[in-house]
Enzyme design. Sequence first.
Site, short mmCIF file in Angstrom:
data_model
loop_
_atom_site.label_atom_id
_atom_site.label_comp_id
_atom_site.label_asym_id
_atom_site.label_seq_id
_atom_site.Cartn_x
_atom_site.Cartn_y
_atom_site.Cartn_z
N HIS A 234 -0.47 4.76 2.38
CA HIS A 234 0.98 4.89 2.17
C HIS A 234 1.34 6.22 1.53
CE1 HIS A 234 4.90 3.17 0.41
NE2 HIS A 234 5.01 3.03 1.72
N LYS A 236 2.17 10.19 0.87
CA LYS A 236 2.89 11.28 1.54
C LYS A 236 2.59 12.56 0.76
CE LYS A 236 5.58 7.44 2.26
NZ LYS A 236 5.55 6.20 1.49
N ASP A 241 -0.94 26.38 1.59
CA ASP A 241 -1.63 27.55 1.02
C ASP A 241 -2.12 27.33 -0.40
OD1 ASP A 241 -1.18 28.88 3.39
OD2 ASP A 241 0.61 29.94 2.68
N HIS A 412 15.17 3.57 -1.00
CA HIS A 412 13.71 3.60 -0.80
C HIS A 412 13.01 4.36 -1.93
CE1 HIS A 412 9.93 4.66 1.56
NE2 HIS A 412 10.05 3.36 1.78
N LYS A 414 11.22 5.39 -5.37
CA LYS A 414 10.25 4.73 -6.26
C LYS A 414 10.16 5.57 -7.54
CE LYS A 414 8.39 4.44 -1.77
NZ LYS A 414 8.83 3.18 -1.34
N ASP A 419 13.16 6.69 -21.67
CA ASP A 419 13.66 7.37 -22.88
C ASP A 419 14.02 8.84 -22.67
OD1 ASP A 419 13.28 5.01 -24.22
OD2 ASP A 419 11.44 5.62 -25.23
#
EC number: 2.7.8.-
Length: 494
Positions: A234, A236, A241, A412, A414, A419
Amino acid sequence: MIELLSIALKHSNIILNSIFIGAFILNLLFAFTIIFMERRSANSIWAWLLVLVFLPLFGFILYLLLGRQIQRDQIFKIDKEDKKGLELIVDEQLAALKNENFSNSNYQIVKFKEMIQMLLYNNAAFLTTDNDLKIYTDGQEKFDDLIQDIRNATDYIHFQYYIIQNDELGRTILNELGKKAEQGVEVKILYDDMGSRGLRKKGLRPFRNKGGHAEAFFPSKLPLINLRMNNRNHRKIVVIDGQIGYVGGFNVGDEYLGKSKKFGYWRDTHLRIVGDAVNALQLRFILDWNSQATRDHISYDDRYFPDVNSGGTIGVQIASSGPDEEWEQIKYGYLKMISSAKKSIYIQSPYFIPDQAFLDSIKIAALGGVDVNIMIPNKPDHPFVFWATLKNAASLLDAGVKVFHYDNGFLHSKTLVIDDEIASVGTANMDHRSFTLNFEVNAFIYDQQIAKKLKQAFIDDLAVSSELTKARYAKRSLWIKFKEGISQLLSPIL
């Protein structure tokens, strides 16, 4: 004639009995495996036992597809010399944390040294303190910058996504990557075989013909069934470079630009990183690539881990987790953050199905006076997951947690912000699948300005969200209650 029918019925009964006996024996063997041979929570054990008992003919098939745990036999291998180098970095940082002796150390790093140490010790998530970060909450801006960075690449591009759609955006990205491959730039694409099933060989043919290399993660050896469908990559990650890295929630496809009629606007969170944290993303990509590549393995030489002059001062740890790991590191990172909260907690997650201990940690924070805010989607992309998410979030209302439905499309993102001091952005949802079954990667960020920006993004989203109050939740229909109940029962295996 009657005699022939009698014989046929007798034989059919024998066949049916054999099928039932065979299924019973298989279910019994799998039940034994689930209880005694695998490391599972009690909830997960009971959920799978219920499946095997109430679906005797199909239970073992579901277990083969969705329930088998991956063997922890080092899928991701690193040679001894490079492992020694990584261990040396970790040991040096552990010693520095003990003595509070970090170059460019800031208040957050000193304050959260126990969390840094936990991720270091169990995940080799080395701390970097010289990073510059850009936050994306809109897909168009993110992909505009990514395409420009691809065009500016001179040496290599390492490109890893769970989903790469064979649509306008997907083909545009693949075309840009193909152009760089034609120019002699090393371009490697790692995609998940299940998530990117619309891509596969035909969609990649033009890219490969231009000199690009692509590999599927856990490819299926059968035409219609993937026996590892329960353990997906999952992550990404993009590394360009060795200077620029991307990590976060956006996949590659038109729907992530808000072009889906079903979902509308796509609200996500992604990071562009310049600094030594890019080396951690590079390491993660190399491990993943080498685990699946049939050729063109990537070495761990200096070319892929250059010095980066970012001028930044942001502390970042890149932590990964998966079914190959002994510990649920990203989950532990989330829990450590929540337990450290004194003032506020801001959570965004499309799938909110954590275990009871995780829910209790949020309740404890709220009951202790911490301002806890959770935002979830108001439309389903996976129905069972949606209703289980709603029930879990609503279970926190009595403790004083504020829950919001995002109404402006699909949420979507996450993110976790504590604080106004530390934050996490990545690929991991707050559910059993992300914590235990899938391969995930998150950035843990020790910086007040970034934390405040992510908190402000949450606050901005409130303008297009509605609060889920106790009174509103109590008015839900019997049909919704039924869907919640079934989804909650299945949540350990969702």
